[in-house]
Design a protein around this motif. Structure first.
Motif, PDB file in Angstrom:
ATOM      1  N   ASP A 443       0.836  -1.208   0.000  1.00 49.71           N
ATOM      2  CA  ASP A 443       0.000   0.000   0.000  1.00 49.71           C
ATOM      3  C   ASP A 443       0.867   1.252   0.000  1.00 49.71           C
ATOM      4  O   ASP A 443       0.605   2.209  -0.742  1.00 49.71           O
ATOM      5  N   LYS A 444       1.911   1.245   0.828  1.00 51.96           N
ATOM      6  CA  LYS A 444       2.818   2.389   0.882  1.00 51.96           C
ATOM      7  C   LYS A 444       3.535   2.555  -0.448  1.00 51.96           C
ATOM      8  O   LYS A 444       3.740   3.674  -0.938  1.00 51.96           O
ATOM      9  N   GLN A 447       1.199   4.219  -2.920  1.00 56.66           N
ATOM     10  CA  GLN A 447       1.038   5.647  -2.610  1.00 56.66           C
ATOM     11  C   GLN A 447       2.253   6.449  -3.072  1.00 56.66           C
ATOM     12  O   GLN A 447       2.115   7.519  -3.683  1.00 56.66           O
ATOM     13  N   LYS A 450       2.587   6.733  -6.887  1.00 55.33           N
ATOM     14  CA  LYS A 450       1.638   7.716  -7.419  1.00 55.33           C
ATOM     15  C   LYS A 450       2.177   9.127  -7.267  1.00 55.33           C
ATOM     16  O   LYS A 450       1.944  10.002  -8.122  1.00 55.33           O
ATOM     17  N   ARG A 451       2.943   9.359  -6.190  1.00 55.00           N
ATOM     18  CA  ARG A 451       3.491  10.694  -5.933  1.00 55.00           C
ATOM     19  C   ARG A 451       4.674  11.040  -6.827  1.00 55.00           C
ATOM     20  O   ARG A 451       4.853  12.197  -7.211  1.00 55.00           O
ATOM     21  N   ASP A 530       9.784   2.492   5.303  1.00 56.17           N
ATOM     22  CA  ASP A 530       9.353   3.481   4.318  1.00 56.17           C
ATOM     23  C   ASP A 530      10.360   3.584   3.175  1.00 56.17           C
ATOM     24  O   ASP A 530       9.978   3.752   2.009  1.00 56.17           O
TER      25      ASP A 530
END
Length: 612
Positions: A443-444, A447, A450-451, A530
């Motif tokens: 999921d991270k 995200q 996409k950025r 992360d």
């Protein structure tokens, strides 16, 4: 590098004579003055008066002392003090015997007793300083040496002693000054030249260190230690051929110089002469089969050469309680249970992490294999890796070092690097490595992609520096060096480098117009989970040999690893070729010699252009 190993020089030892103050005491007892010592009279009231009642016993003790019969002299001094506990002459000389026989506590106790009555005796203070040095109270030793020099002026040997003390305190600039004073007072003082050279080496002033050692070698060409130290400086200057010549010269003079054998072997390994390297390691081990550094470094050479079975066996020497190995290998020395022998069992196994973050990632490739033999496993790792490893190995329990210290429910334990001898003992076992044995947060990842991902453009993560204390500088690059690749069209670059990179990125953008994206909410050093998601969001990663390289490779991300010349390449990148048997998704681009980064950057540029 440690300072040269030899006893302190004592200013009171003229050639062919024992300590001058013994002669002075004898002269007083006999009411005669030695012609040789007239130029150095004793300081008035610096020594106690002779005790006439025991003069014959005292003179006999001193004569034995002068003749070098320290055992008999000590016995007589002790006997004298039994009947005359206040005899400060005997107390003083007994302290000297302690210094000469390297019993510093005995020297300290007796000299301090003497100094209570004669506190201004600079010579006694100097002897006391040596005792404190031998007891490793270096700050106290420095203070006493400085006091002695201030009281009567320093001779060359006093300054030499002071230099050794500064060196022990890691005050290398001050050591250079002290050794320089010794050389100024006694030109050609070889020990001081050597001490000055090793101090310059610690200050990374390698050219000066080399020149200083060359002076020492000219003065005493048959001193093996000078050639050995010169070889070490050549290694620091990345001159492996010069180092090998120096070590071999040292070994002609002293064939049993084991450190020269080991360092020569290492230098030969660094220029890819592995067969000759192993020959020198074997020579060292013939002298001392249990030498930890020789065994450990031989292990690294065998592993580098893909001789896995014997390599892993000798790799166990990294856990030997040696100061040098603990410094470099840095295992967490925690013993919570008996060592595991690799045999399948039903108990609770503790696996201890070791070395750096990248090494822990690398060794975790064997955890899947371990689960086939042991059902209940706890792995102690760096706290930053726990979220990522929990996701990747859900059947294994992960704890930090602090948490493991509180636990006591283990039946056996093993260090994670020791799994290699059970699960990676031959080339066939390398096929078992999963190409992506670590799993980022999906999921991270989505995200972040996409950025940072732009449609129709390649997204490349980049890391260009290593913080390795020994080799980081030689493994690292600058953005300027990488500019040819970074300025390719249709490619966006994102910063995966740990540490503060803002100034370098800003300067690069101002000069080239090319932006290196940085996600400020991702802590590339502390938040490894992360960082793994950010790496996973990239299409490809370009990195030097550092933690990022291991992390990207373990995630199975297409990764280009930029390697320095062979002398700085860790064993797991192996000797040659552009692929790693440990990381299937990695391509290795090697710097063949010093200053050869341009050819590596050319290869990176062509590779990225082809992918884009």
């Amino acid at each position: 590098m440690a300072a040269p190993i030899n006893r302190f020089k004592n200013e009171e030892i003229p050639s062919g004579t024992l300590f001058a103050f013994i002669a002075v005491l004898i002269n007083r007892a006999r009411a005669a003055v030695s012609t040789r010592l007239k130029s150095r009279p004793a300081t008035p009231q610096s020594k106690p008066p002779v005790t006439t009642g025991s003069s014959e016993l005292f003179k006999r003790a001193v004569k034995l002392h002068q003749q070098g019969n320290l055992v008999s002299a000590e016995a007589l001094y002790q006997s004298l003090l039994l009947t005359e506990p206040g005899n400060l002459q005997a107390t003083y000389l007994l302290g000297l015997v302690g210094s000469e026989t390297q019993r510093p506590e005995m020297a300290r106790a007796n000299i301090e007793k003497y100094l209570k009555t004669y506190p201004e005796d600079a010579q006694a203070i100097s002897i006391l300083a040596l005792a404190y040095f031998d007891l490793k109270y270096f700050t106290k030793a420095r203070t006493l040496m400085e006091k002695s020099i201030a009281m009567r002026g320093g001779g060359p040997h006093q300054y030499y002693n002071l230099g050794k003390t500064y060196f022990a305190l890691q005050s290398y600039a001050e050591a250079v000054t002290a050794y320089g004073n010794a050389i100024r007072l006694q030109p050609g003082y070889v020990d001081a030249l050597i001490g000055k050279a090793v101090s310059h080496k610690e200050l990374k002033e390698f050219e000066i260190a080399a020149c200083t050692l060359e002076q020492a070698i000219v003065l005493e060409p048959r001193r093996a230690e000078s050639h050995f130290l010169y070889g070490n400086v050549m290694r620091d200057m990345s001159n492996n051929e010069g180092a090998i010549d120096a070590y071999k010269t040292a070994l002609i003079i002293n064939p049993e110089h084991i450190e020269a054998l080991i360092n020569c072997a290492t230098s030969l390994k660094d220029i890819d002469h592995l067969e000759e390297s192993l020959l020198y390691y074997n020579k060292a081990l013939a002298l001392n089969p249990n030498h930890p550094e020789a065994n450990y470094n031989k292990a690294l050479t065998l592993l580098l050469d893909s001789q896995l079975s014997l390599g892993w066996k000798l790799y166990e020497w990294r856990l030997y309680p040696s100061e040098l190995l603990i410094k470099h290998v840095r295992p967490q020395i925690i013993q919570k249970a008996p060592d595991w022998d690799g045999i399948t069992f039903d108990g609770h196994l503790l696996v201890m992490a070791e070395q750096g973050l990248g090494d822990q990632i690398f060794f975790s490739n064997m955890l899947n294999d371990l689960q086939s033999d042991v059902k209940l496993i706890t792995v102690c790792v760096d706290q930053r890796l726990i979220p990522l490893l929990k996701r990747s190995f859900p059947e294994i329990h992960f704890l930090s070092g602090i948490e493991v210290k509180k636990a006591n429910n283990f039946d056996a334990q093993i260090y994670i690097g020791s799994l290699g001898r059970f699960y990676r003992s031959d080339d066939a076992s390398l096929v078992k490595i999963h190409p992506s044995y670590l799993l980022a947060d999906s999921d991270k990842t989505a995200q972040l992609r996409k950025r940072v991902k732009q449609k129709g453009r390649l997204l490349c993560g980049i890391s260009w520096r290593s913080k390795n204390a020994d080799h980081g500088e030689r493994k690292s690059l600058s953005l300027e060096t990488l500019s040819q690749a970074l300025c390719l069209p249709d490619i966006d670059f994102v910063d995966l480098q740990y540490g503060d990179t803002q100034a370098e990125r800003q300067d690069f953008e101002e000069r080239t117009g090319k932006q290196i994206k940085k996600l400020d909410d991702i802590d590339n050093f502390n938040d490894i989970d992360d960082l793994a998601a950010l790496i996973n969001a990239c299409d490809i990663v370009v990195t030097v040999s550092n933690t990022t390289a291991h992390l990207a490779a373990a995630l199975g991300k297409p990764t280009i690893v930029l390697l320095p010349q062979a002398s700085v390449v860790f064993w797991y990148w192996h000797r040659k070729g552009d692929h790693s048997p440990w990381y299937p998704s990695v391509r290795l681009l090697r710097k063949e010699e010093i200053g050869d980064w341009p050819s590596v950057i050319d290869a990176v540029t062509l590779t990225l252009a082809g992918v884009a």
